[in-house]
Design a protein around this motif. Structure first.
Motif, mmCIF file in Angstrom:
data_model
loop_
_atom_site.group_PDB
_atom_site.id
_atom_site.type_symbol
_atom_site.label_atom_id
_atom_site.label_comp_id
_atom_site.label_asym_id
_atom_site.label_seq_id
_atom_site.Cartn_x
_atom_site.Cartn_y
_atom_site.Cartn_z
ATOM 1 N N PHE A 5 0.848 -1.187 0.000
ATOM 2 C CA PHE A 5 0.000 0.000 0.000
ATOM 3 C C PHE A 5 0.886 1.239 0.000
ATOM 4 O O PHE A 5 1.915 1.280 0.677
ATOM 5 C CB PHE A 5 -0.910 0.023 1.229
ATOM 6 N N SER A 6 0.449 2.266 -0.716
ATOM 7 C CA SER A 6 1.173 3.531 -0.686
ATOM 8 C C SER A 6 0.848 4.249 0.621
ATOM 9 O O SER A 6 -0.099 3.900 1.334
ATOM 10 C CB SER A 6 0.767 4.398 -1.877
ATOM 11 N N LYS A 7 1.627 5.280 0.929
ATOM 12 C CA LYS A 7 1.413 6.034 2.169
ATOM 13 C C LYS A 7 0.028 6.688 2.185
ATOM 14 O O LYS A 7 -0.645 6.715 3.223
ATOM 15 C CB LYS A 7 2.495 7.102 2.320
ATOM 16 N N ILE A 8 -0.389 7.213 1.047
ATOM 17 C CA ILE A 8 -1.710 7.867 0.963
ATOM 18 C C ILE A 8 -2.819 6.856 1.232
ATOM 19 O O ILE A 8 -3.777 7.129 1.978
ATOM 20 C CB ILE A 8 -1.897 8.517 -0.423
ATOM 21 N N GLU A 9 -2.700 5.662 0.640
ATOM 22 C CA GLU A 9 -3.712 4.620 0.845
ATOM 23 C C GLU A 9 -3.762 4.198 2.308
ATOM 24 O O GLU A 9 -4.847 3.991 2.880
ATOM 25 C CB GLU A 9 -3.403 3.417 -0.050
ATOM 26 N N LYS A 10 -2.600 4.047 2.913
ATOM 27 C CA LYS A 10 -2.555 3.664 4.337
ATOM 28 C C LYS A 10 -3.219 4.724 5.213
ATOM 29 O O LYS A 10 -3.962 4.401 6.138
ATOM 30 C CB LYS A 10 -1.108 3.451 4.768
ATOM 31 N N TRP A 11 -2.938 6.004 4.905
ATOM 32 C CA TRP A 11 -3.530 7.087 5.689
ATOM 33 C C TRP A 11 -5.057 7.130 5.517
ATOM 34 O O TRP A 11 -5.788 7.332 6.487
ATOM 35 C CB TRP A 11 -2.923 8.429 5.271
ATOM 36 N N ILE A 12 -5.537 6.949 4.304
ATOM 37 C CA ILE A 12 -6.992 6.975 4.058
ATOM 38 C C ILE A 12 -7.685 5.848 4.806
ATOM 39 O O ILE A 12 -8.728 6.052 5.462
ATOM 40 C CB ILE A 12 -7.275 6.874 2.547
ATOM 41 N N ILE A 13 -7.120 4.632 4.724
ATOM 42 C CA ILE A 13 -7.731 3.486 5.413
ATOM 43 C C ILE A 13 -7.704 3.696 6.920
ATOM 44 O O ILE A 13 -8.681 3.397 7.631
ATOM 45 C CB ILE A 13 -6.974 2.186 5.036
ATOM 46 N N ALA A 14 -6.587 4.229 7.436
ATOM 47 C CA ALA A 14 -6.472 4.470 8.882
ATOM 48 C C ALA A 14 -7.492 5.497 9.355
ATOM 49 O O ALA A 14 -8.137 5.328 10.408
ATOM 50 C CB ALA A 14 -5.050 4.934 9.214
ATOM 51 N N ILE A 15 -7.667 6.574 8.586
ATOM 52 C CA ILE A 15 -8.623 7.630 8.962
ATOM 53 C C ILE A 15 -10.059 7.101 8.944
ATOM 54 O O ILE A 15 -10.856 7.369 9.853
ATOM 55 C CB ILE A 15 -8.473 8.838 8.016
#
Length: 285
Positions: free
Chosen positions: A5-15
């Protein structure tokens, strides 16, 4: 292919995951003092809340995974396309290489040896005789070594072409076909999208013997190959494995092929290691 996962994808899923947890916590904190509902309508209200909040956020997470699936499919498609292009390139390349060897085996012609005897030669023997004939012609440069310098490059162009011209014209139908096909084979590699073009150019020159490389070098300096052939040969150090014993020709190659690091007999002698020893002792050094 990128699987993580890219950093952006990880951040979106986490949020989104945090939003789901926060929504449930807020609901519990707001109603934890109330008694358990006894009316089915109350459970319906809770279900609508959970479905509206949690379901919406879960749907957003699924969109992230859907986008990721799409991106992986695009990468797979690009990889397959690249593999197909590479396969098509290699098929055409090795076909051209095979044709080049076939042309060499089929060429033939009459040549006069040092004793004035005419005889017919073909294939490698024909190329060898042409190289010997050309060496004799270029031996005139040995008497003008002062002329062989970068400052006299324009004069050397005319001189080399005049010495090579008669030989080429006498065998134009054979040499012309051979060098035209060689040029288009190298040009095909140069114009391709392959990342390691020199590897394929090295394969071409590895199929050629010293006589072929010698003729190719002089043909490139002459008017027949200077504009188009010579730049390609020098770009890929095509003549780097050609061993030149003639100092005059060696200097010509240095002048006209500045990017090519040529191998000479003296350079090869530096790499020779003598191994000897005392007979009967069984040891050597």
């Amino acid at each position: 292919m990128k699987k993580e996962f890219s950093k952006i994808e990880k951040w979106i899923i986490a949020i989104l995951a945090l939003a789901i947890i926060v929504s449930i916590v807020i609901y519990i904190v707001s109603f934890y003092k109330l008694e358990y509902a006894s009316c089915p309508e109350d459970f319906g209200i809770f279900g609508e809340y959970a479905g509206g909040v949690v379901g919406t956020l879960t749907g957003l997470i699924s969109i992230v995974f859907l986008y990721r699936t799409y991106r992986i499919q695009v990468e797979i498609s690009r990889a397959q396309e690249s593999l197909q292009q590479s396969s098509q390139f290699e098929t055409t390349f090795f076909m051209l290489l095979s044709q080049q060897r076939s042309i060499l085996q089929q060429i033939e012609g009459e040549l006069t040896d040092s004793y004035g005897v005419k005889s017919k030669h073909e294939g490698y023997a024909y190329i060898s005789m042409l190289r010997q004939n050309l060496e004799i012609r270029l031996s005139d440069l040995m008497y003008e070594e002062v002329l062989i310098s970068k400052e006299n490059k324009n004069i050397l162009k005319v001189k080399v072409h005049s010495l090579y011209h008669d030989l080429f014209q006498s065998h134009a139908s054979q040499l012309g076909h051979y060098f035209r096909h060689l040029y288009h084979t190298v040009k095909f590699v140069d114009g391709s999208s392959e990342p390691n073009k020199k590897k394929y150019v090295d394969i071409i020159q590895s199929q050629m013997n010293t006589d072929e490389l010698y003729l190719t070098a002089i043909n490139g300096i002459s008017n027949y190959g200077r504009k188009r052939m010579l730049p390609l040969l020098d770009k890929y150090s095509f003549l780097e494995n050609m061993i030149i014993e003639d100092s005059a020709v060696s200097r010509l190659v240095t002048i006209f092929y500045p990017n090519t690091k040529q191998k000479t007999v003296n350079n090869n002698m530096k790499n020779i290691v003598f191994v000897g020893g005392i007979h009967g002792v069984g040891k050597s050094h």
